[in-house]
Design a protein around this motif. Sequence first.
Motif, PDB file in Angstrom:
ATOM      1  N   ASN A   9      -8.802  -3.881  -1.136  1.00 25.28           N
ATOM      2  CA  ASN A   9     -10.054  -4.614  -1.108  1.00 25.28           C
ATOM      3  C   ASN A   9     -10.153  -5.434   0.177  1.00 25.28           C
ATOM      4  O   ASN A   9      -9.387  -6.368   0.377  1.00 25.28           O
ATOM      5  CB  ASN A   9     -10.107  -5.535  -2.338  1.00 25.28           C
ATOM      6  CG  ASN A   9     -11.426  -6.241  -2.490  1.00 25.28           C
ATOM      7  OD1 ASN A   9     -12.282  -6.132  -1.626  1.00 25.28           O
ATOM      8  ND2 ASN A   9     -11.579  -6.967  -3.569  1.00 25.28           N
ATOM      9  N   PRO A  10     -11.126  -5.131   1.053  1.00 20.77           N
ATOM     10  CA  PRO A  10     -11.264  -5.876   2.301  1.00 20.77           C
ATOM     11  C   PRO A  10     -11.953  -7.226   2.122  1.00 20.77           C
ATOM     12  O   PRO A  10     -11.863  -8.084   2.991  1.00 20.77           O
ATOM     13  CB  PRO A  10     -12.106  -4.957   3.177  1.00 20.77           C
ATOM     14  CG  PRO A  10     -12.928  -4.181   2.196  1.00 20.77           C
ATOM     15  CD  PRO A  10     -12.052  -4.002   0.984  1.00 20.77           C
ATOM     16  N   ASP A  64      -0.969 -10.564   1.526  1.00 25.74           N
ATOM     17  CA  ASP A  64      -1.718  -9.348   1.857  1.00 25.74           C
ATOM     18  C   ASP A  64      -2.665  -9.586   3.022  1.00 25.74           C
ATOM     19  O   ASP A  64      -2.772  -8.760   3.938  1.00 25.74           O
ATOM     20  CB  ASP A  64      -2.510  -8.850   0.653  1.00 25.74           C
ATOM     21  CG  ASP A  64      -1.667  -8.087  -0.345  1.00 25.74           C
ATOM     22  OD1 ASP A  64      -0.518  -7.737  -0.014  1.00 25.74           O
ATOM     23  OD2 ASP A  64      -2.155  -7.851  -1.469  1.00 25.74           O
ATOM     24  N   ARG A  65      -3.391 -10.692   3.003  1.00 21.31           N
ATOM     25  CA  ARG A  65      -4.345 -10.988   4.084  1.00 21.31           C
ATOM     26  C   ARG A  65      -3.642 -11.138   5.422  1.00 21.31           C
ATOM     27  O   ARG A  65      -4.159 -10.722   6.453  1.00 21.31           O
ATOM     28  CB  ARG A  65      -5.118 -12.273   3.781  1.00 21.31           C
ATOM     29  CG  ARG A  65      -6.029 -12.173   2.614  1.00 21.31           C
ATOM     30  CD  ARG A  65      -7.392 -11.702   3.024  1.00 21.31           C
ATOM     31  NE  ARG A  65      -8.232 -11.618   1.842  1.00 21.31           N
ATOM     32  CZ  ARG A  65      -9.053 -10.633   1.606  1.00 21.31           C
ATOM     33  NH1 ARG A  65      -9.184  -9.666   2.469  1.00 21.31           N
ATOM     34  NH2 ARG A  65      -9.777 -10.598   0.515  1.00 21.31           N
ATOM     35  N   LEU A  66      -2.454 -11.741   5.421  1.00 20.00           N
ATOM     36  CA  LEU A  66      -1.760 -11.986   6.684  1.00 20.00           C
ATOM     37  C   LEU A  66      -1.059 -10.749   7.231  1.00 20.00           C
ATOM     38  O   LEU A  66      -1.081 -10.513   8.438  1.00 20.00           O
ATOM     39  CB  LEU A  66      -0.741 -13.126   6.512  1.00 20.00           C
ATOM     40  CG  LEU A  66      -1.325 -14.518   6.312  1.00 20.00           C
ATOM     41  CD1 LEU A  66      -0.220 -15.516   6.023  1.00 20.00           C
ATOM     42  CD2 LEU A  66      -2.134 -14.956   7.520  1.00 20.00           C
ATOM     43  N   GLY A  75      -6.017  -8.604   6.767  1.00 19.83           N
ATOM     44  CA  GLY A  75      -5.536  -7.545   5.892  1.00 19.83           C
ATOM     45  C   GLY A  75      -6.348  -7.376   4.627  1.00 19.83           C
ATOM     46  O   GLY A  75      -7.065  -8.281   4.202  1.00 19.83           O
ATOM     47  N   HIS A  76      -6.218  -6.210   4.031  1.00 21.29           N
ATOM     48  CA  HIS A  76      -6.911  -5.901   2.788  1.00 21.29           C
ATOM     49  C   HIS A  76      -5.984  -6.188   1.622  1.00 21.29           C
ATOM     50  O   HIS A  76      -4.814  -5.813   1.636  1.00 21.29           O
ATOM     51  CB  HIS A  76      -7.341  -4.438   2.766  1.00 21.29           C
ATOM     52  CG  HIS A  76      -8.332  -4.112   3.838  1.00 21.29           C
ATOM     53  ND1 HIS A  76      -8.752  -2.830   4.065  1.00 21.29           N
ATOM     54  CD2 HIS A  76      -8.979  -4.876   4.744  1.00 21.29           C
ATOM     55  CE1 HIS A  76      -9.623  -2.822   5.057  1.00 21.29           C
ATOM     56  NE2 HIS A  76      -9.762  -4.057   5.493  1.00 21.29           N
ATOM     57  N   VAL A  77      -6.498  -6.842   0.593  1.00 24.26           N
ATOM     58  CA  VAL A  77      -5.727  -7.190  -0.592  1.00 24.26           C
ATOM     59  C   VAL A  77      -5.535  -5.943  -1.456  1.00 24.26           C
ATOM     60  O   VAL A  77      -6.465  -5.168  -1.661  1.00 24.26           O
ATOM     61  CB  VAL A  77      -6.436  -8.302  -1.396  1.00 24.26           C
ATOM     62  CG1 VAL A  77      -5.737  -8.585  -2.701  1.00 24.26           C
ATOM     63  CG2 VAL A  77      -6.528  -9.568  -0.555  1.00 24.26           C
ATOM     64  N   THR A  78      -4.325  -5.748  -1.953  1.00 26.57           N
ATOM     65  CA  THR A  78      -4.017  -4.614  -2.815  1.00 26.57           C
ATOM     66  C   THR A  78      -4.461  -4.929  -4.235  1.00 26.57           C
ATOM     67  O   THR A  78      -4.076  -5.952  -4.809  1.00 26.57           O
ATOM     68  CB  THR A  78      -2.506  -4.316  -2.803  1.00 26.57           C
ATOM     69  OG1 THR A  78      -2.103  -4.110  -1.446  1.00 26.57           O
ATOM     70  CG2 THR A  78      -2.179  -3.098  -3.634  1.00 26.57           C
ATOM     71  N   ASP A  79      -5.284  -4.081  -4.798  1.00 22.52           N
ATOM     72  CA  ASP A  79      -5.787  -4.232  -6.155  1.00 22.52           C
ATOM     73  C   ASP A  79      -5.353  -3.037  -6.992  1.00 22.52           C
ATOM     74  O   ASP A  79      -5.111  -1.948  -6.453  1.00 22.52           O
ATOM     75  CB  ASP A  79      -7.329  -4.309  -6.178  1.00 22.52           C
ATOM     76  CG  ASP A  79      -7.854  -5.626  -5.659  1.00 22.52           C
ATOM     77  OD1 ASP A  79      -7.138  -6.624  -5.760  1.00 22.52           O
ATOM     78  OD2 ASP A  79      -8.971  -5.629  -5.123  1.00 22.52           O
ATOM     79  N   PHE A  80      -5.309  -3.243  -8.313  1.00 22.95           N
ATOM     80  CA  PHE A  80      -4.914  -2.164  -9.197  1.00 22.95           C
ATOM     81  C   PHE A  80      -5.900  -1.945 -10.350  1.00 22.95           C
ATOM     82  O   PHE A  80      -5.752  -1.010 -11.091  1.00 22.95           O
ATOM     83  CB  PHE A  80      -3.520  -2.419  -9.789  1.00 22.95           C
ATOM     84  CG  PHE A  80      -2.443  -2.309  -8.764  1.00 22.95           C
ATOM     85  CD1 PHE A  80      -1.953  -1.072  -8.391  1.00 22.95           C
ATOM     86  CD2 PHE A  80      -1.922  -3.431  -8.155  1.00 22.95           C
ATOM     87  CE1 PHE A  80      -0.950  -0.949  -7.433  1.00 22.95           C
ATOM     88  CE2 PHE A  80      -0.930  -3.316  -7.201  1.00 22.95           C
ATOM     89  CZ  PHE A  80      -0.446  -2.087  -6.846  1.00 22.95           C
ATOM     90  N   LEU A  81      -6.881  -2.804 -10.484  1.00 23.76           N
ATOM     91  CA  LEU A  81      -7.852  -2.638 -11.580  1.00 23.76           C
ATOM     92  C   LEU A  81      -9.097  -1.952 -11.055  1.00 23.76           C
ATOM     93  O   LEU A  81      -9.693  -2.377 -10.071  1.00 23.76           O
ATOM     94  CB  LEU A  81      -8.238  -3.991 -12.177  1.00 23.76           C
ATOM     95  CG  LEU A  81      -7.180  -4.669 -13.025  1.00 23.76           C
ATOM     96  CD1 LEU A  81      -7.683  -6.010 -13.519  1.00 23.76           C
ATOM     97  CD2 LEU A  81      -6.779  -3.797 -14.192  1.00 23.76           C
ATOM     98  N   ALA A  82      -9.485  -0.901 -11.706  1.00 18.33           N
ATOM     99  CA  ALA A  82     -10.706  -0.177 -11.379  1.00 18.33           C
ATOM    100  C   ALA A  82     -11.682  -0.325 -12.537  1.00 18.33           C
ATOM    101  O   ALA A  82     -11.289  -0.276 -13.694  1.00 18.33           O
ATOM    102  CB  ALA A  82     -10.411   1.290 -11.105  1.00 18.33           C
ATOM    103  N   TYR A  83     -12.931  -0.551 -12.232  1.00 15.53           N
ATOM    104  CA  TYR A  83     -13.933  -0.691 -13.282  1.00 15.53           C
ATOM    105  C   TYR A  83     -14.878   0.493 -13.274  1.00 15.53           C
ATOM    106  O   TYR A  83     -15.004   1.190 -12.294  1.00 15.53           O
ATOM    107  CB  TYR A  83     -14.703  -2.001 -13.145  1.00 15.53           C
ATOM    108  CG  TYR A  83     -15.376  -2.155 -11.812  1.00 15.53           C
ATOM    109  CD1 TYR A  83     -16.687  -1.740 -11.643  1.00 15.53           C
ATOM    110  CD2 TYR A  83     -14.713  -2.698 -10.739  1.00 15.53           C
ATOM    111  CE1 TYR A  83     -17.297  -1.862 -10.421  1.00 15.53           C
ATOM    112  CE2 TYR A  83     -15.312  -2.829  -9.516  1.00 15.53           C
ATOM    113  CZ  TYR A  83     -16.606  -2.414  -9.362  1.00 15.53           C
ATOM    114  OH  TYR A  83     -17.226  -2.528  -8.151  1.00 15.53           O
TER     115      TYR A  83
END
Length: 83
Positions: A9-10, A64-66, A75-83
């Motif tokens: 996620n950017p 993640d951002r750094l 940086g883009h944050v790593t996400d794992f939930l998809a809706y």
Amino acid sequence: MLGLQLAFNPGALLSLGSGATWLLTLLGVAATAVLIIGATRARTTGWAAGIGLILGGAIGNLIDRLFAPPAFGRGHVTDFLAY
């Protein structure tokens, strides 16, 4: 409705603000500092634990951002939930 899927996620919530990741990084640094101060001043163990859980999430996103691609501080944050 929700599933697990690797995503980067950017931006912030629902990729809002993806063009201002540097600003999100600065907000993350400020939020982390405020949460650390709040945790040290918490009067009960419950409040300290709750703030600590939120602080853990904030630090994870800040790392993640750094350090995550595409660049330092953006940086883009790593996400794992998809809706």
